[in-house]
Design a protein around this motif. Structure first.
Motif, PDB file in Angstrom:
ATOM      1  N   THR A  21     -62.889  12.106 -71.330  1.00 10.92           N
ATOM      2  CA  THR A  21     -62.285  11.339 -71.858  1.00 10.92           C
ATOM      3  C   THR A  21     -61.201  10.609 -71.021  1.00 10.92           C
ATOM      4  O   THR A  21     -61.087  11.008 -69.792  1.00 10.92           O
ATOM      5  N   LYS A  55     -56.899   2.039 -83.526  1.00  7.62           N
ATOM      6  CA  LYS A  55     -57.714   2.131 -84.566  1.00  7.62           C
ATOM      7  C   LYS A  55     -59.067   1.935 -84.195  1.00  7.62           C
ATOM      8  O   LYS A  55     -59.290   1.131 -83.218  1.00  7.62           O
ATOM      9  N   PHE A  56     -60.090   1.996 -84.902  1.00  7.43           N
ATOM     10  CA  PHE A  56     -61.473   1.504 -84.703  1.00  7.43           C
ATOM     11  C   PHE A  56     -62.129   0.951 -85.685  1.00  7.43           C
ATOM     12  O   PHE A  56     -62.232   1.300 -86.847  1.00  7.43           O
ATOM     13  N   GLY A  67     -67.329   0.306 -84.136  1.00  4.36           N
ATOM     14  CA  GLY A  67     -66.517   1.535 -83.160  1.00  4.36           C
ATOM     15  C   GLY A  67     -65.589   0.750 -82.279  1.00  4.36           C
ATOM     16  O   GLY A  67     -65.272   1.693 -81.250  1.00  4.36           O
ATOM     17  N   LEU A  80     -62.481  -0.014 -80.134  1.00  2.00           N
ATOM     18  CA  LEU A  80     -61.075   0.056 -80.161  1.00  2.00           C
ATOM     19  C   LEU A  80     -60.215  -0.977 -80.388  1.00  2.00           C
ATOM     20  O   LEU A  80     -60.581  -2.032 -79.736  1.00  2.00           O
ATOM     21  N   VAL A  93     -65.881   0.351 -77.079  1.00  2.00           N
ATOM     22  CA  VAL A  93     -66.225   1.133 -77.929  1.00  2.00           C
ATOM     23  C   VAL A  93     -65.513   2.575 -77.757  1.00  2.00           C
ATOM     24  O   VAL A  93     -65.753   3.091 -76.605  1.00  2.00           O
ATOM     25  N   GLY A  94     -65.108   3.284 -78.705  1.00  3.52           N
ATOM     26  CA  GLY A  94     -64.237   4.385 -78.268  1.00  3.52           C
ATOM     27  C   GLY A  94     -63.987   5.413 -79.786  1.00  3.52           C
ATOM     28  O   GLY A  94     -64.440   4.970 -80.837  1.00  3.52           O
ATOM     29  N   SER A  95     -63.388   6.510 -79.153  1.00  3.23           N
ATOM     30  CA  SER A  95     -63.209   7.285 -80.448  1.00  3.23           C
ATOM     31  C   SER A  95     -62.117   8.437 -79.952  1.00  3.23           C
ATOM     32  O   SER A  95     -61.547   8.459 -78.769  1.00  3.23           O
ATOM     33  N   LEU A  96     -61.427   9.002 -81.051  1.00  4.77           N
ATOM     34  CA  LEU A  96     -60.186   9.662 -80.667  1.00  4.77           C
ATOM     35  C   LEU A  96     -60.436  10.844 -81.503  1.00  4.77           C
ATOM     36  O   LEU A  96     -60.596  10.997 -82.517  1.00  4.77           O
ATOM     37  N   ASP A  97     -60.199  12.136 -80.474  1.00  5.14           N
ATOM     38  CA  ASP A  97     -60.637  13.338 -81.150  1.00  5.14           C
ATOM     39  C   ASP A  97     -59.366  13.912 -81.810  1.00  5.14           C
ATOM     40  O   ASP A  97     -58.143  13.490 -81.889  1.00  5.14           O
ATOM     41  N   LEU A 125     -58.619  10.339 -76.040  1.00  6.03           N
ATOM     42  CA  LEU A 125     -59.487   9.010 -76.198  1.00  6.03           C
ATOM     43  C   LEU A 125     -60.575   9.137 -75.115  1.00  6.03           C
ATOM     44  O   LEU A 125     -60.565   9.509 -74.180  1.00  6.03           O
ATOM     45  N   THR A 126     -61.999   8.668 -75.897  1.00  4.43           N
ATOM     46  CA  THR A 126     -62.926   8.635 -75.260  1.00  4.43           C
ATOM     47  C   THR A 126     -63.396   7.014 -75.278  1.00  4.43           C
ATOM     48  O   THR A 126     -63.514   6.645 -76.507  1.00  4.43           O
TER      49      THR A 126
END
Length: 564
Positions: A368, A379-380, A385, A387, A420-424, A429-430
């Motif tokens: 991450t 937000k995504f 996806g 960010l 492109v990302g994601s939050l666990d 943050l990835t």
């Protein structure tokens, strides 16, 4: 001993910090410019006097208020002095990459509407000069910053200005809505864009990040080698040195990098992935991995080995060690962690001042880019996806590009990053790659090349890699060999790359698996336009360069192919 004043209030501009240290420690050395075996030192008082005198000169030119002033130079003491002069004069600082071609320079100069251009330490000024409009007023850095060269005689001379004008004595206070700078992106895709940043954005970013930046470390020292026109170096070196009252050491040239870094022994250091890879390769060239592994297993020897390696690199005093600008492979970060060098991943982009997330030093989540700074929202996009970020330090927009601004910054203040990302669940943050760099194979499957490229990070024979996907049924890895790889036998290199593929491919979906590894002859550099000035590969240019050969390579029998 010099530590940050605890009574500094929120809302301070970089000029406020400068005014304080200029008065508080006038005799302390602020900037150290290497010249062979010696250093040319500039105290806070000397920096202030030169910057204030240059500001008087700029104001004597009769320019419209808040004019754009260009700055073209490699990193040196006079870069920061010139930047301060621009701010003191009430104008807008517009720095450019010192590696631009004449055509590229002409494009950004025309686009930026610069009224004046500072010209400093450059490798190919004679070639670049043709890109400067004849009517543009230029100011030459002094000879002592040019490493043996001479300033252009057609320009206004720095020394003449210092001799003819008096330094301004007041301390101008810019309005928070005034433009602080226009930062041109490195142009990974298309022409560079001019990111407009007001003072209030910089103020907000400083207040948000300061608690995590070790600003109270005694005798802070910084090492400047990445382009100062890039937002990461400008934050890490110029901004942090002004905030802390620390000392900046500059690199003289890449040939003297190791010696200059060992002298500086910075407390704060930023390295891009390519620099960390070079550090690793230099260590392993002198201490092969099997021997290093054996030494690190010996209780009494391990600590001495780790310390000696940190001292040899010049990082034994570093309190904050960051990596950014591009993804750094996790195995590389873990390799340095074994040596006691704890690299914190940072993430951001020019459009949000490089301030989105930072890896916590005590809660590490490899893979991450850390946790969000206080004050930033994310937000995504539910489909792509992508960010999006929102903060008080987002850009005002792209200079003279309303359509691009509208596409990047929506009406609610959300900045579309293109990543492109994601939050666990724990707030890490990835980042998985660029939206525009997720390509469809001829089989109709989507592939993110950047994620595959990290699978080659543990192979010491690989220096640069670009996984090509477009118009192909399966990905191909284009590889530039490291110095170690260039010295090794071809059979050894081929076998090593086959082993890497055999390890990597089973972990990927079938459509992601790399079919061939091609060792190309020409390294990718800034000069041949295959890397940006911030040392990121220009993927589209590289793929275009090899496009006619990709399908024939894919059809060959061998797995590892040597170009030519």
């Amino acid at each position: 001993m010099n530590t940050l004043r605890s009574d500094f209030q929120k809302g301070q501009t970089l000029l406020d910090y400068f005014y304080y240290w200029e008065k508080q420690q006038p005799k302390k050395v602020y900037l150290r410019q290497p010249q062979g075996d010696r250093y040319l030192d500039f105290t806070w008082r000397a920096v202030g006097k030169q910057a204030r005198t240059l500001a008087t000169y700029l104001n004597s030119l009769g320019l419209p208020p808040k004019s754009n002033i260009g700055l073209l130079s490699k990193n040196c003491a006079h870069w920061i002095i010139a930047d301060l002069a621009i701010l003191l004069s009430g104008h807008v600082s517009v720095p450019f990459y010192p590696t631009l071609t004449a055509n590229q320079l002409r494009q950004v100069l025309d686009h930026s509407d610069c009224s004046v251009l500072f010209v400093g330490k450059l490798d190919k000024w004679d070639e670049m000069k043709t890109g400067v409009p004849y009517s543009l007023h230029c100011i030459a850095f002094p000879a002592e910053s040019l490493s043996g060269g001479q300033p252009d005689p057609d320009h206004a001379q720095w020394a003449d200005i210092l001799a003819r004008f008096e330094p301004m004595t007041d301390n101008p206070q810019p309005h928070s809505d005034d433009l602080f700078t226009i930062v041109y992106t490195s142009g990974t895709i298309g022409n560079p864009k001019g990111v407009k940043m007001p003072y209030k954005a910089m103020i907000s970013a400083i207040d948000a990040t300061k608690p995590l930046m070790h600003v109270d470390v005694p005798e802070p020292r910084f090492f400047s080698y990445l382009p100062l026109c890039h937002i990461a170096e400008r934050n890490m070196v110029e901004a942090l040195s002004l905030i802390t009252g620390g000392t900046v050491y500059f690199v003289e040239s890449m040939a003297t990098f190791a010696r200059n870094l060992a002298t500086a022994r910075p407390t704060h250091f930023l390295g891009v992935p390519r620099i960390w890879l070079k550090f690793q390769q230099n260590i392993l060239a002198k201490l092969p991995q099997p021997q290093l592994d054996r030494l690190l297993k010996l209780p009494l020897v391990s600590g001495l080995v780790k310390r000696s390696l940190r001292v040899a690199l010049g990082l034994n005093n570093a309190r904050l060690i960051l990596t950014g600008a591009a993804p750094t492979p996790v195995p590389l970060i873990r390799w340095f962690r074994q040596l006691g060098i704890h690299i914190q991943e940072a993430y951001g982009m020019t459009e949000n001042l490089g301030v989105v997330s930072l890896m916590p030093p005590d809660t590490i989540r490899d893979g991450t880019v850390g946790k969000l700074y206080e004050g930033i929202q994310v937000k995504f996009d539910p489909i792509t996806g992508e960010l999006m970020t929102r903060s008080d330090w987002s850009m005002r927009g792209y200079f003279r590009e309303p359509d691009m601004t509208a596409a990047a910054l929506d009406s609610e203040g959300w900045l579309h990053t293109g990543d492109v990302g994601s939050l666990d669940e724990e707030g890490f943050l990835t980042i998985m790659g660029r939206v525009k760099e997720i390509y469809k194979t001829t089989k109709g499957e989507y592939v993110a090349p950047a994620l595959i490229e990290t699978g080659f990070s543990e192979n010491s024979f690989v220096d640069q890699i670009c996984v090509a996907v477009q118009q192909l049924p399966q990905p191909i890895a284009l590889i530039v060999l490291s110095e170690t790889g260039q010295k090794a036998e071809k059979d050894e290199v081929s076998q090593s790359l086959e082993e890497t593929l055999n390890t990597l491919n089973p972990s990927l979906h079938t459509y992601q698996r790399v079919k061939k590894a091609v060792i190309v002859k020409e390294p990718w550099t800034v000069d041949n336009d295959m890397m940006t000035p911030s040392l990121k590969i220009r993927r589209k240019i590289i793929e275009s360069r090899y496009q006619p050969k990709l399908q024939p390579w894919l059809e060959r029998e061998e797995t590892v192919i040597w170009e030519g």
